[in-house]
Design a protein around this motif. Sequence first.
Motif, mmCIF file in Angstrom:
data_model
loop_
_atom_site.group_PDB
_atom_site.id
_atom_site.type_symbol
_atom_site.label_atom_id
_atom_site.label_comp_id
_atom_site.label_asym_id
_atom_site.label_seq_id
_atom_site.Cartn_x
_atom_site.Cartn_y
_atom_site.Cartn_z
ATOM 1 N N LEU A 182 4.620 -10.846 -25.979
ATOM 2 C CA LEU A 182 5.950 -11.214 -26.441
ATOM 3 C C LEU A 182 6.749 -10.024 -26.982
ATOM 4 C CD1 LEU A 182 5.286 -14.677 -28.117
ATOM 5 C CD2 LEU A 182 6.664 -14.220 -26.074
ATOM 6 N N ASP A 183 6.076 -9.034 -27.538
ATOM 7 C CA ASP A 183 6.791 -7.919 -28.157
ATOM 8 C C ASP A 183 6.863 -6.662 -27.296
ATOM 9 O OD1 ASP A 183 7.244 -9.444 -30.410
ATOM 10 O OD2 ASP A 183 5.434 -8.759 -31.440
ATOM 11 N N ILE A 184 6.340 -6.741 -26.069
ATOM 12 C CA ILE A 184 6.380 -5.545 -25.228
ATOM 13 C C ILE A 184 7.759 -5.398 -24.599
ATOM 14 C CG2 ILE A 184 3.913 -5.714 -24.755
ATOM 15 C CD1 ILE A 184 4.593 -6.715 -21.954
ATOM 16 N N HIS A 185 8.070 -4.197 -24.125
ATOM 17 C CA HIS A 185 9.405 -3.910 -23.601
ATOM 18 C C HIS A 185 9.390 -3.659 -22.098
ATOM 19 C CE1 HIS A 185 10.852 -3.885 -27.678
ATOM 20 N NE2 HIS A 185 9.919 -2.998 -28.011
ATOM 21 N N VAL A 186 8.420 -4.296 -21.410
ATOM 22 C CA VAL A 186 8.395 -4.232 -19.950
ATOM 23 C C VAL A 186 8.310 -5.666 -19.433
ATOM 24 C CG1 VAL A 186 7.295 -1.965 -19.907
ATOM 25 C CG2 VAL A 186 5.865 -4.038 -19.841
ATOM 26 N N PRO A 187 8.755 -5.934 -18.221
ATOM 27 C CA PRO A 187 8.698 -7.293 -17.672
ATOM 28 C C PRO A 187 7.253 -7.746 -17.453
ATOM 29 C CG PRO A 187 9.363 -5.734 -15.984
ATOM 30 C CD PRO A 187 9.366 -4.976 -17.271
ATOM 31 N N PHE A 188 7.028 -9.039 -17.559
ATOM 32 C CA PHE A 188 5.673 -9.549 -17.335
ATOM 33 C C PHE A 188 5.720 -10.915 -16.656
ATOM 34 C CE2 PHE A 188 6.677 -11.223 -21.583
ATOM 35 C CZ PHE A 188 6.253 -12.553 -21.488
ATOM 36 N N GLY A 189 4.582 -11.250 -16.035
ATOM 37 C CA GLY A 189 4.389 -12.571 -15.439
ATOM 38 C C GLY A 189 3.235 -13.256 -16.131
ATOM 39 N N ILE A 190 3.112 -14.569 -15.940
ATOM 40 C CA ILE A 190 2.080 -15.336 -16.630
ATOM 41 C C ILE A 190 1.428 -16.332 -15.681
ATOM 42 C CG2 ILE A 190 3.590 -17.206 -17.422
ATOM 43 C CD1 ILE A 190 1.011 -15.416 -19.626
ATOM 44 N N VAL A 191 0.132 -16.537 -15.833
ATOM 45 C CA VAL A 191 -0.623 -17.491 -15.028
ATOM 46 C C VAL A 191 -1.214 -18.535 -15.967
ATOM 47 C CG1 VAL A 191 -2.526 -17.800 -13.407
ATOM 48 C CG2 VAL A 191 -1.183 -15.681 -13.355
#
Length: 310
Positions: A72-81
């Motif tokens: 939640l606090d990172i500054h790069v895009p992410f995906g979730i499974v």
Amino acid sequence: MRLLFLACLSPKTGNCTTAERIRCHIEAAGHTCILRNCDDIKDHSDVTNLMKQEPFEAALAIHLFKGGRFLLDIHVPFGIVFGGTDVNEDVKDELKRTVMEHVLNKARFSVAFTPQMKEKAESFLLPESGEIRVQPQGIETRCASDFSWSEFLRSSGVEAECVEDMCVFLLVCGLRRVKDPLYLLQAFSEWHASHPQVVFIIIGPKMDPVFSQEVEESVSRWAGVYHAAEREQDELHAAMTHSFALVNSSISEGMSAAILEDFILMAEQLLDDKPLRERLTENGKRYVGEHHSFVQERRTYQELVETLHS
């Protein structure tokens, strides 16, 4: 692109196998995917420090709460499974559900393994609906070429003059209460008393020490039921192939729990009806080929990862 991938990586578990398979899909597209065990992460600062140490451009996690909360606090895009625990257990906890909603809102994409999992997620977490991609898990079976069924049974504790004649029902699961591996012990033992060739083997790692001890004690009290230690994947696949039938049980998964209500009756029918066995086997192979394609799973994750480019 260099990705950080968070997942529960207990050795020789379904979570670990799934994570490794997805990692391979991503790296086959030319990316670098670094797997990290979310059980080793204490708080968000661990991930923040990791991101500072290594130049990650994107991230991915399995399980919205167990893994996704740390992104939640990172500054790069992410995906979730999605994991089964997300929609079967964690949504019942208001605090966890709130965190999972935040994860979904921030994730660039989300994946569910089944339409039912997607429906549950939309019902509990996305009342206004957000796009959740359904991608069943891909299956690629690799059996050990030097596997010995006789040796496997004897090493599992099965004592018989001719182990090749044994009718083995195999339950593959980590020893934890939610998988409910003790559900059928008494019923199988009673069946074994009248049909000695029928045995029940639970195979998997001891994930919950207290519950694992309970399993060991229960198995020792009932004839015809055994617990075998976890095996390498190729040996496990070979054991699954040689067994008469596979069993699934779970407290949180309603479908398998409902099936187990009349399990022994149906198992006896399967034992006596060869045409039924052949029909179920043929239909099962066809279903896996149509709905659990390894190639399609690879294509899906490679397409989704491309959306993580900033």
